[in-house]
Design an enzyme around this catalytic site. Structure first.
Site, PDB file in Angstrom:
ATOM      1  N   GLU A 137       1.424  43.082  27.063  1.00  0.00           N
ATOM      2  CA  GLU A 137       2.534  42.269  27.550  1.00  0.00           C
ATOM      3  C   GLU A 137       3.794  43.132  27.467  1.00  0.00           C
ATOM      4  O   GLU A 137       4.049  43.753  26.430  1.00  0.00           O
ATOM      5  CB  GLU A 137       2.645  41.031  26.636  1.00  0.00           C
ATOM      6  CG  GLU A 137       3.600  39.983  27.095  1.00  0.00           C
ATOM      7  CD  GLU A 137       2.936  38.875  27.950  1.00  0.00           C
ATOM      8  OE1 GLU A 137       1.769  39.024  28.362  1.00  0.00           O
ATOM      9  OE2 GLU A 137       3.624  37.880  28.198  1.00  0.00           O
ATOM     10  N   ARG A 172      -0.564  40.065  36.660  1.00  0.00           N
ATOM     11  CA  ARG A 172      -1.701  39.146  36.598  1.00  0.00           C
ATOM     12  C   ARG A 172      -2.073  38.623  37.973  1.00  0.00           C
ATOM     13  O   ARG A 172      -3.139  38.052  38.153  1.00  0.00           O
ATOM     14  CB  ARG A 172      -1.450  38.018  35.602  1.00  0.00           C
ATOM     15  CG  ARG A 172      -0.202  37.245  35.843  1.00  0.00           C
ATOM     16  CD  ARG A 172       0.039  36.276  34.715  1.00  0.00           C
ATOM     17  NE  ARG A 172      -0.767  35.076  34.880  1.00  0.00           N
ATOM     18  CZ  ARG A 172      -0.900  34.146  33.936  1.00  0.00           C
ATOM     19  NH1 ARG A 172      -0.317  34.296  32.776  1.00  0.00           N
ATOM     20  NH2 ARG A 172      -1.607  33.080  34.163  1.00  0.00           N
ATOM     21  N   ARG A 211       2.590  40.000  31.719  1.00  0.00           N
ATOM     22  CA  ARG A 211       1.281  40.590  31.412  1.00  0.00           C
ATOM     23  C   ARG A 211       1.004  41.758  32.344  1.00  0.00           C
ATOM     24  O   ARG A 211       1.219  41.640  33.551  1.00  0.00           O
ATOM     25  CB  ARG A 211       0.198  39.539  31.589  1.00  0.00           C
ATOM     26  CG  ARG A 211      -1.172  40.081  31.270  1.00  0.00           C
ATOM     27  CD  ARG A 211      -2.129  38.977  31.232  1.00  0.00           C
ATOM     28  NE  ARG A 211      -3.432  39.383  30.788  1.00  0.00           N
ATOM     29  CZ  ARG A 211      -4.320  38.516  30.354  1.00  0.00           C
ATOM     30  NH1 ARG A 211      -4.022  37.242  30.301  1.00  0.00           N
ATOM     31  NH2 ARG A 211      -5.513  38.915  29.975  1.00  0.00           N
ATOM     32  N   ARG A 240     -10.277  30.803  32.449  1.00  0.00           N
ATOM     33  CA  ARG A 240      -9.455  30.152  31.437  1.00  0.00           C
ATOM     34  C   ARG A 240     -10.415  29.352  30.568  1.00  0.00           C
ATOM     35  O   ARG A 240     -10.847  28.278  30.938  1.00  0.00           O
ATOM     36  CB  ARG A 240      -8.431  29.226  32.115  1.00  0.00           C
ATOM     37  CG  ARG A 240      -7.402  28.669  31.167  1.00  0.00           C
ATOM     38  CD  ARG A 240      -6.485  27.703  31.873  1.00  0.00           C
ATOM     39  NE  ARG A 240      -5.582  28.338  32.831  1.00  0.00           N
ATOM     40  CZ  ARG A 240      -4.490  29.031  32.492  1.00  0.00           C
ATOM     41  NH1 ARG A 240      -4.176  29.175  31.234  1.00  0.00           N
ATOM     42  NH2 ARG A 240      -3.732  29.563  33.417  1.00  0.00           N
ATOM     43  N   LYS A 283       1.901  35.401  20.272  1.00  0.00           N
ATOM     44  CA  LYS A 283       1.931  35.172  21.717  1.00  0.00           C
ATOM     45  C   LYS A 283       3.310  35.585  22.192  1.00  0.00           C
ATOM     46  O   LYS A 283       4.315  34.954  21.833  1.00  0.00           O
ATOM     47  CB  LYS A 283       1.637  33.714  22.071  1.00  0.00           C
ATOM     48  CG  LYS A 283       1.591  33.538  23.583  1.00  0.00           C
ATOM     49  CD  LYS A 283       1.198  32.144  23.998  1.00  0.00           C
ATOM     50  CE  LYS A 283       0.907  32.046  25.482  1.00  0.00           C
ATOM     51  NZ  LYS A 283       1.939  32.572  26.362  1.00  0.00           N
TER      52      LYS A 283
HETATM   53  P1  AMP Z   1       0.129  31.181  29.686  1.00  0.00           P
HETATM   54  O1  AMP Z   1       0.896  32.005  30.677  1.00  0.00           O
HETATM   55  O2  AMP Z   1       0.943  30.178  28.959  1.00  0.00           O
HETATM   56  O3  AMP Z   1      -1.172  30.648  30.275  1.00  0.00           O
HETATM   57  O4  AMP Z   1      -0.362  32.158  28.537  1.00  0.00           O
HETATM   58  C1  AMP Z   1      -1.207  33.241  28.804  1.00  0.00           C
HETATM   59  C2  AMP Z   1      -0.366  34.504  28.862  1.00  0.00           C
HETATM   60  O5  AMP Z   1       0.167  34.797  27.580  1.00  0.00           O
HETATM   61  C3  AMP Z   1      -1.172  35.736  29.176  1.00  0.00           C
HETATM   62  O6  AMP Z   1      -1.379  35.869  30.546  1.00  0.00           O
HETATM   63  C4  AMP Z   1      -0.292  36.825  28.639  1.00  0.00           C
HETATM   64  O7  AMP Z   1       0.656  37.207  29.627  1.00  0.00           O
HETATM   65  C5  AMP Z   1       0.486  36.170  27.547  1.00  0.00           C
HETATM   66  N1  AMP Z   1       0.225  36.685  26.197  1.00  0.00           N
HETATM   67  C6  AMP Z   1       1.186  36.855  25.271  1.00  0.00           C
HETATM   68  N2  AMP Z   1       0.680  37.304  24.129  1.00  0.00           N
HETATM   69  C7  AMP Z   1      -0.654  37.442  24.311  1.00  0.00           C
HETATM   70  C8  AMP Z   1      -1.744  37.852  23.481  1.00  0.00           C
HETATM   71  N3  AMP Z   1      -1.561  38.229  22.215  1.00  0.00           N
HETATM   72  N4  AMP Z   1      -2.982  37.851  24.029  1.00  0.00           N
HETATM   73  C9  AMP Z   1      -3.190  37.468  25.304  1.00  0.00           C
HETATM   74  N5  AMP Z   1      -2.202  37.060  26.145  1.00  0.00           N
HETATM   75  C10 AMP Z   1      -0.949  37.045  25.644  1.00  0.00           C
END
Ligand code: AMP
Length: 525
Positions: free
Chosen positions: A280, A255, A240, A379, A235
């Site tokens: 990303e 996004r 994104r 989500r 991650k």
């Molecule tokens: P969050 O912002 O904490 O909801 O996490 C989701 C975000 O993690 C996504 O919108 C991406 O920007 C990011 N992300 C980072 N690595 C990945 C991955 N391997 N697959 C999908 N999303 C990722």
């Protein structure tokens, strides 16, 4: 008579729309609200349908007209709810037009908004005030209330996006349009497609689709228990992007679905004629390790790279319903720059991989279910994010206090809110003045002032627009806020300009974290 009807239909009056919205507001049953809106939408021609949906979904673009400008236009200077204030200040005065032909139409209002958006620079503020003044003179108090809310973006009509989508479906005899909406991305476009009977739920090049999102998960163990064998990807902590490519033409979307092609310069080596791929963008320090998100956003000259993790369209083919694993194979054909991953059902291997990711400076892991489709805008639990440590929250600033002492020039003490899905509103869960630099306080002050909706003493309440990432030590139960929760030692760790209020964390998530705090503590004492 016919001619009159045709004329009347084309020029729908603003008053009609406002009447319908008032009727909706006074109706308590959700189903009845849907029926009222659907009956109204069904009879609109295409132009009015597009405009009406834009108006009621608060989607009219940035007018850069603040609460203060409107207050000046109606000759008031201090604060309260903008719509009610305008309505009250005009009630009692007789509307100056009387003939139907002179009443303001929806089209006319949209044209005026388009013009206001073009006004910039010296003298533009006065010009805007003059235009708003002459518009208000032609409106009934209730119409003015509505227009003031449109202008400031304070659209609390009791009409959520979900309700509007249901009304569109009902108006044009379509089934559930929620999935179509996440792919089409634009609700007025969705309404037009529904009216025309063409509902394309395939991604289209250069029309960004809502990204698929992940739910939280505490450990790789939990992820494997839930998913069985799964893919674990790094991650990354970056921005994104959805890259759309057609021949030599390339665009990148955030996004929030905005075009950010010129914002980040990264090498994009996609070996295909046309595709939509997601990845990303991360910043790399001099030692080649990833830099924190804040640094990536602040430093223009930092080295950047994109690592891809998904593909949803390839050479004319819609890949949304193709399983994750096959999409990943296609992605491997198209790019060499992919997010590192393993596939396993062995918790030790996954744990080892998590350690590697964190040691290399990344945020954690993303577990992905192997046979899952790409669920645009959702989500769900096909993707689970695993971050070690107490998870940060994405919260929305709904108000701010003017600071004391050194911070007295700035709106610098922020009310942080999470989204309550049941009530369809943002609820405060904490307050902080910690985490921003002076420069960021300065920028935040002008940003918040431009979206202010109400002033109360030293507090300025704002439209929920600014998303910040917040760290905290603990979540407590507290009667202080309506939400019933309060974050202890909250501090802002990043301004998430890439996120929209729709991405904010929810009260139910806060409740889950609150409850988990106890389940992870010792039960023996
Ligand atoms: P969050 O912002 O904490 O909801 O996490 C989701 C975000 O993690 C996504 O919108 C991406 O920007 C990011 N992300 C980072 N690595 C990945 C991955 N391997 N697959 C999908 N999303 C990722």
């Amino acid at each position: 008579m016919l001619k009159f009807c045709a004329y009347y239909v084309v020029l729908m009056l603003l008053g009609e729309l406002v009447n319908i919205l008032n009727k909706v507001r006074k109706t308590h049953s959700r189903d009845e609200k849907v029926v009222i809106v659907a009956d109204f939408l069904r009879n609109l021609d295409e132009d009015d349908l597009r405009d009406v949906i834009k108006l009621i979904s608060g989607n009219i673009g940035k007018l850069n007209i603040s609460w203060g400008t409107i207050a000046k236009a109606v000759g008031l200077s201090h604060g309260e709810d903008i719509g009610e204030m305008v309505e009250r200040s005009l009630s009692g005065k007789k509307r100056q037009q009387s003939l139907v032909e002179e009443a303001v139409t929806v089209k006319e209002l949209m044209n005026l908004f388009a013009y206001l958006r073009t006004l910039k620079g010296k003298g533009s503020a006065e010009r805007k005030i003059a235009l708003i003044q002459s518009l208000f003179r032609r409106l009934s108090p209730e119409e003015a209330n509505f227009v003031a809310r449109c202008i400031t973006g304070e659209m609390r009509m009791g009409l959520s996006t979900g309700l509007l989508i249901e009304a569109i479906a009902r108006a044009f005899g379509k089934g559930d349009l929620r999935k179509a909406y996440t792919v089409v991305g634009d609700i007025s476009e969705l309404a037009l497609m529904a009216k025309r009977g063409i509902l394309q739920v395939s991604p289209r090049l250069f029309f960004p689709i809502s990204p698929m999102l992940a739910e939280s998960c505490y450990s790789v163990d939990d992820a494997i228990k839930e998913m069985g064998i799964a893919a674990f990807e790094y991650k990354l902590d970056g921005v994104r992007v959805q890259v759309h490519k057609d021949g030599g033409r390339i665009k990148m979307f955030s996004r929030r679905l905005t075009d950010i092609t010129d914002r980040f310069r990264v090498e994009l080596d996609l070996k295909c004629e046309s595709c939509i791929a997601e990845g990303e963008i991360i910043g790399l320090g001099l030692d080649g390790r990833p830099v924190p998100f804040q640094v990536l956003m602040r430093k223009a000259d930092i080295k950047k790279e994109i690592l891809f993790f998904d593909i949803i369209y390839l050479d004319g083919r819609n890949l949304l319903d193709i399983p994750y694993q096959e999409r990943r194979k296609m992605l491997e054909e198209v790019s060499d720059k992919l997010v590192p991953r393993i596939i396993t059902d062995d918790p030790r291997k996954a744990e080892e991989f998590l350690k590697e990711a964190v040691e290399e400076g990344h945020e954690g892991l993303m577990a992905k279910k192997l046979n899952s489709p790409y669920q645009a805008g959702i989500r769900g639990r096909y993707w689970l994010k695993i971050k070690p440590g107490l998870e940060k929250l994405d919260l929305v600033i709904v108000g701010a206090d003017w600071g004391y002492g050194r911070r007295n020039r700035w709106l610098s003490d922020y009310y942080l809110a999470a989204y309550n899905e049941e009530k369809g509103d943002f609820e405060i869960v904490g307050k902080t003045f910690k985490g921003l630099t002076d420069e960021e306080f300065e920028r935040m002050t002008s940003w918040l002032s431009s979206i202010a909706v109400k002033e109360e003493g030293k507090t300025v309440w704002v439209k929920p627009e600014v998303v910040v990432e917040v760290a905290y030590d603990e979540i407590q139960r507290s009667p202080k806020y309506k939400s019933g929760f309060a974050l202890r030692f909250a501090r802002i760790t990043a301004i998430r300009e890439d996120k929209s209020p729709r991405d904010a964390d929810t009260i139910s998530k806060i409740r889950r974290i609150y409850e988990a705090q106890f389940s992870r503590k010792s039960a023996k004492w």
